[in-house]
Enzyme design. Sequence first.
Site, PDB file in Angstrom:
ATOM      1  N   LYS A   1       0.497  -1.590  -0.159  1.00  0.00           N
ATOM      2  CA  LYS A   1      -0.011  -0.360  -0.219  1.00  0.00           C
ATOM      3  C   LYS A   1       1.048   1.069  -0.191  1.00  0.00           C
ATOM      4  O   LYS A   1       0.577   2.533  -0.103  1.00  0.00           O
ATOM      5  CB  LYS A   1      -0.691   0.014   0.755  1.00  0.00           C
ATOM      6  CG  LYS A   1      -2.026  -1.102   1.218  1.00  0.00           C
ATOM      7  CD  LYS A   1      -3.802  -0.998   1.991  1.00  0.00           C
ATOM      8  CE  LYS A   1      -4.642  -1.817   1.251  1.00  0.00           C
ATOM      9  NZ  LYS A   1      -4.680  -2.946   1.546  1.00  0.00           N
TER      10      LYS A   1
ATOM     11  N   GLU B   1      -9.773   6.865   3.362  1.00  0.00           N
ATOM     12  CA  GLU B   1     -10.704   5.680   4.334  1.00  0.00           C
ATOM     13  C   GLU B   1     -10.056   4.027   4.062  1.00  0.00           C
ATOM     14  O   GLU B   1      -8.757   4.177   3.928  1.00  0.00           O
ATOM     15  CB  GLU B   1     -11.743   4.900   2.993  1.00  0.00           C
ATOM     16  CG  GLU B   1     -11.185   3.907   2.351  1.00  0.00           C
ATOM     17  CD  GLU B   1     -10.658   4.051   1.157  1.00  0.00           C
ATOM     18  OE1 GLU B   1      -9.950   5.137   1.009  1.00  0.00           O
ATOM     19  OE2 GLU B   1      -9.723   3.025   0.173  1.00  0.00           O
TER      20      GLU B   1
ATOM     21  N   SER C   1       1.644  -9.498  -0.918  1.00  0.00           N
ATOM     22  CA  SER C   1       1.106  -8.229  -1.010  1.00  0.00           C
ATOM     23  C   SER C   1       1.462  -7.728   0.644  1.00  0.00           C
ATOM     24  O   SER C   1       1.991  -6.702   0.161  1.00  0.00           O
ATOM     25  CB  SER C   1      -0.141  -8.429  -1.240  1.00  0.00           C
ATOM     26  OG  SER C   1      -1.400  -9.077  -0.394  1.00  0.00           O
TER      27      SER C   1
HETATM   28  C1  LIG Z   1      -4.683  -3.762   0.891  1.00  0.00           C
HETATM   29  C2  LIG Z   1      -4.237  -5.653   0.837  1.00  0.00           C
HETATM   30  C3  LIG Z   1      -4.907  -6.472  -0.056  1.00  0.00           C
HETATM   31  C4  LIG Z   1      -5.886  -5.932  -0.795  1.00  0.00           C
HETATM   32  O1  LIG Z   1      -5.524  -4.383  -1.678  1.00  0.00           O
HETATM   33  P1  LIG Z   1      -5.406  -5.099  -2.975  1.00  0.00           P
HETATM   34  O2  LIG Z   1      -5.901  -3.033  -3.793  1.00  0.00           O
HETATM   35  O3  LIG Z   1      -6.574  -5.621  -4.154  1.00  0.00           O
HETATM   36  O4  LIG Z   1      -3.920  -5.061  -3.689  1.00  0.00           O
HETATM   37  C5  LIG Z   1      -3.917  -7.097  -0.328  1.00  0.00           C
HETATM   38  N1  LIG Z   1      -3.138  -7.811   0.636  1.00  0.00           N
HETATM   39  C6  LIG Z   1      -2.682  -6.420   1.260  1.00  0.00           C
HETATM   40  C7  LIG Z   1      -1.381  -7.368   1.934  1.00  0.00           C
HETATM   41  C8  LIG Z   1      -3.535  -5.465   2.128  1.00  0.00           C
HETATM   42  O5  LIG Z   1      -3.146  -4.858   2.725  1.00  0.00           O
END
Ligand SMILES: *Cc1c(COP(=O)(O)O)cnc(C)c1O
Length: 396
Positions: free
Chosen positions: A87, A109, A376
């Site tokens: 993020k 948000e 992610s």
């Molecule tokens: C917020 C988040 C996601 C999902 O958000 P996307 O916009 O689909 O990438 C996935 N993995 C983590 C670790 C997150 O914090």
Amino acid sequence: MTNKAGRFDEYGGQYVPETLMNELNRMADEYEKAKQDPEFQAELQDLLNNYANRPSLLSYAKRMTEDLGGAQIYFKREDLNHTGAHKINNVIGQALLAKRMGKTRLIAETGAGQHGVATATIAALFGMECEIFMGKEDTDRQKLNVYRMELLGAKVNSVTSGSMVLKDAINAALQEFSARTDDTFYVMGSATGPHPYPLMVRDFQSVISKESKEQFKKINKKLPDAIVACVGGGSNAIGSFANYIEDPSVQLIGVEAAGKGVETDLTAATLECGSEGVFHGMKSIFLQTKTGQIKPVYSISAGLDYPGVGPEHAALAKSGRAQYVGITDDEAVDAFEYIARTEGIVAAIESCHAVAYVRKLAPTMSKDQTIICTLSGRGDKDVAAIGKYRGVDVNE
Ligand SMILES: *Cc1c(COP(=O)(O)O)cnc(C)c1O
């Protein structure tokens, strides 16, 4: 009420009131200028490298590859970024644009709090005012992240409209943005919402695939065969896909949260179970009733329970360029334990949806084929919840 530039096939657009549309068009114009401005790009790159800890590693998952006995598996390690997820890439980009537009206040948000924490972090770094909108259900459930945002100097606004969850927090943030555009910039958390957000967020997150392509080529002198990433709104997935979309030999796979199963109502698998609609300023695919009411969504993973998906994913699904699959809570929790034990990585439960699909996919591929799976985020935030799922109370 849309402008052509904001479309991915028929999806996207700007379904917002006129005051907000004027501001979004100013934002889109300024973003196009920033994109061409070497100074902006240099500042962005400097922050990515020297604040967010980029480039993130591309690591070979040796034990998992051996155990599954098929394709060779690599992880793109967004979990190693400052604040523990992808993020930050997007938030740095949008905050720089906000500064460029003369804004002094960031709003955002947040669902579980990840995007709120990332935004509060950059606001602190830039010395900007920050207010986070979070559904009351979530402020009650995620007290630690609420305090973390306050620690970073942000004000957290507990939203009591609607079902008091993420979708209501987005509505509240859009409303606040419409009412106060003079000093305020809305930092959108995923590749969703009205134009230019889906485009900008895609560009800011595409650093993931820009790096992975170079890193992978250096090691293997070729392209990977498949990219796998989890999809909430779709920002880490579109960033992981972006630089491979024009390479038809690379299979692109987005993994949604099926929750208790796509045949139940307790799911967040938008592209498998949803239909076309307009919500949060964009045309896309949403989980909704026959009369167009947005359905409540469910997943064990707070980061994946958004009732829609970014418009570019809707277009990629329609054209068949990318495939989207569902992974249940049970499968994701199994993968959470599996990657911890085989690779020594405690990955976010969101990311473990992608890992769970790789466990199914790799054995169907040959040993000279390769997969890059995006991690992610890191999983420290999930340890207590997974323990509870397994009947262990870590606070006792
Ligand atoms: C917020 C988040 C996601 C999902 O958000 P996307 O916009 O689909 O990438 C996935 N993995 C983590 C670790 C997150 O914090």
